[in-house]
Scaffold this active site. Structure first.
Site, PDB file in Angstrom:
ATOM      1  N   LYS A 131       0.801  -1.223   0.000  1.00 45.02           N
ATOM      2  CA  LYS A 131       0.000   0.000   0.000  1.00 45.02           C
ATOM      3  C   LYS A 131       0.833   1.272   0.000  1.00 45.02           C
ATOM      4  CE  LYS A 131      -4.348  -1.780   1.520  1.00 45.02           C
ATOM      5  NZ  LYS A 131      -5.461  -1.795   2.439  1.00 45.02           N
ATOM      6  N   LYS A 182      -4.978 -11.492  -5.980  1.00 46.65           N
ATOM      7  CA  LYS A 182      -6.139 -11.954  -5.206  1.00 46.65           C
ATOM      8  C   LYS A 182      -7.369 -11.099  -5.535  1.00 46.65           C
ATOM      9  CE  LYS A 182      -5.678  -9.163  -1.108  1.00 46.65           C
ATOM     10  NZ  LYS A 182      -5.882  -8.907   0.255  1.00 46.65           N
ATOM     11  N   LYS A 215     -11.517  -5.864  -3.052  1.00 48.15           N
ATOM     12  CA  LYS A 215     -12.649  -4.934  -3.048  1.00 48.15           C
ATOM     13  C   LYS A 215     -12.350  -3.713  -3.897  1.00 48.15           C
ATOM     14  CE  LYS A 215     -13.580  -5.925   1.845  1.00 48.15           C
ATOM     15  NZ  LYS A 215     -13.211  -5.448   3.177  1.00 48.15           N
TER      16      LYS A 215
END
Ligand code: TYM
Length: 326
Positions: free
Chosen positions: A111, A192, A195
């Protein structure tokens, strides 16, 4: 009875990966354990959020918890920021965590990659997660594989503190499913399912309508050799679809492969569309009614009270053992 704790961030787009890796386990565990399921809103503000949307997403996740089958009579369901012990314990744990170990967390590295500076909350994220777990003397933490490193860190911090002070914390174990713990993106099975991916066809959200489910599965990336075989390394797309099929149908991967021997990808995908629609329909049907009901907020208030009572006891023990407070 063992104590189970887990949480989901209220960031919208709760998807099939969240369901198969985590929520499905939450439901299965509640019959034989004392379960606490949290909506971790404090974690979600480690990245910018729109306040109105966030409130709405908190209630969405609460309603989804109940829609998939979490029973508030059996399990405690509550919002993290409604129990102040999470933030309080987080600071205490921060003082026993090291910047070196935190900077090795892959989620933080992902991130913050390419940024000169990242929010400190993003760096401290795993410590708050450890506080969530340790606050409730948790034995088992059901999560997807992506949380493995965070659970390890939580265990390390608990053991470190137990060795330094009086035995203060229960050292928890992660619970990861053999299949379903890592559902991959439909458009790129090397990543993966997430969202936040821009392509909505990379995931199936739990509230997707039948038409969207069909579109996303029918365009899912496979390969050109045409053989339905489980081989995650060489055939990640087909293997991911087989995993989803297996977990949703309750059949072993070998049985699924055998039942499609000689079939093409098109037929297999059509069947997968059907069982996915079947699995998600009851969730979608339950959701609207629960989301609009006044009972939802009452359940969260009651959950916060019950969770708060457990947290208070832990905080008293922690403060006593650390020699803080009066
Ligand atoms: P979150 O909100 O990202 O995800 C919720 C749960 O879904 C799992 N998951 C997946 N499982 C399989 N395949 C995928 N593609 C997939 N994507 C997500 C996650 O592993 C998780 O179990 N840090 C946590 C929230 C949290 C927490 C906690 C969990 C905060 N405090 C304490 C357990 C205990 C998270 O971000 O989950």
């Amino acid at each position: 009875m063992k104590r189970v704790f887990s949480g989901v961030q209220p960031t919208g787009n709760i998807h099939l990966g969240n369901y198969l890796g985590a929520l499905k386990q939450f439901v299965e565990l509640q019959d034989d354990n004392e379960c606490i399921y949290c909506i971790v809103d404090l974690h979600s503000i480690t990245v910018p959020q729109d306040p109105k949307e966030l409130r709405s997403h908190i209630l969405d996740v609460a309603a989804l918890y109940l829609s998939v089958g979490i029973d508030p009579k059996k399990s405690i369901v509550f919002v993290q920021s409604d129990v102040s012990g999470h933030s309080e314990l987080s600071w205490i744990l921060t003082c026993s965590a090291y910047t070196g170990e935190l900077s090795r967390m892959t989620q933080f590295k992902d991130k913050s990659r390419g940024k000169e500076s990242a929010p400190a909350g993003l760096f401290m994220y795993p410590v708050l997660m450890a506080a969530d777990i340790l606050l409730y003397d948790t034995d088992i933490v059901p999560v997807g594989n992506d949380q493995k490193q965070h659970i390890e860190l939580c265990r390390d911090i608990a053991i470190r503190i137990n060795n330094k002070y009086k035995k203060t914390f229960v050292v928890p174990d992660g619970r990861f499913l053999k299949e379903g713990a890592r559902i991959m993106a439909l458009d790129d099975p090397t990543k993966k399912m997430s969202k936040s991916a821009e392509n909505i066809h990379s995931r199936i959200s739990l509230l997707d309508e039948d038409g969207k489910i069909k579109k996303s599965i029918m365009r899912a990336t496979t390969d050109s050799d045409g053989e339905i075989r489980f081989d995650p390394e060489n055939k990640p797309g087909v293997s991911n679809l087989l995993t989803i099929y297996s977990v949703l149908s309750g059949k072993s991967i070998d049985d699924v492969v055998a039942s499609f021997a000689g079939s093409g990808y098109g037929d297999f995908k059509k069947e997968l569309v059907e069982i996915t629609k079947e699995a998600l329909l009851p969730i979608r049907q339950n959701f609207s009614e629960i989301r609009e009901s006044d009972e939802l907020k009452a359940i969260l208030r009651d959950g916060a009270e019950r969770a708060g009572a457990i947290a208070e006891k832990t905080m008293k023990r922690v403060k006593d053992n650390f020699g803080i407070g009066f």
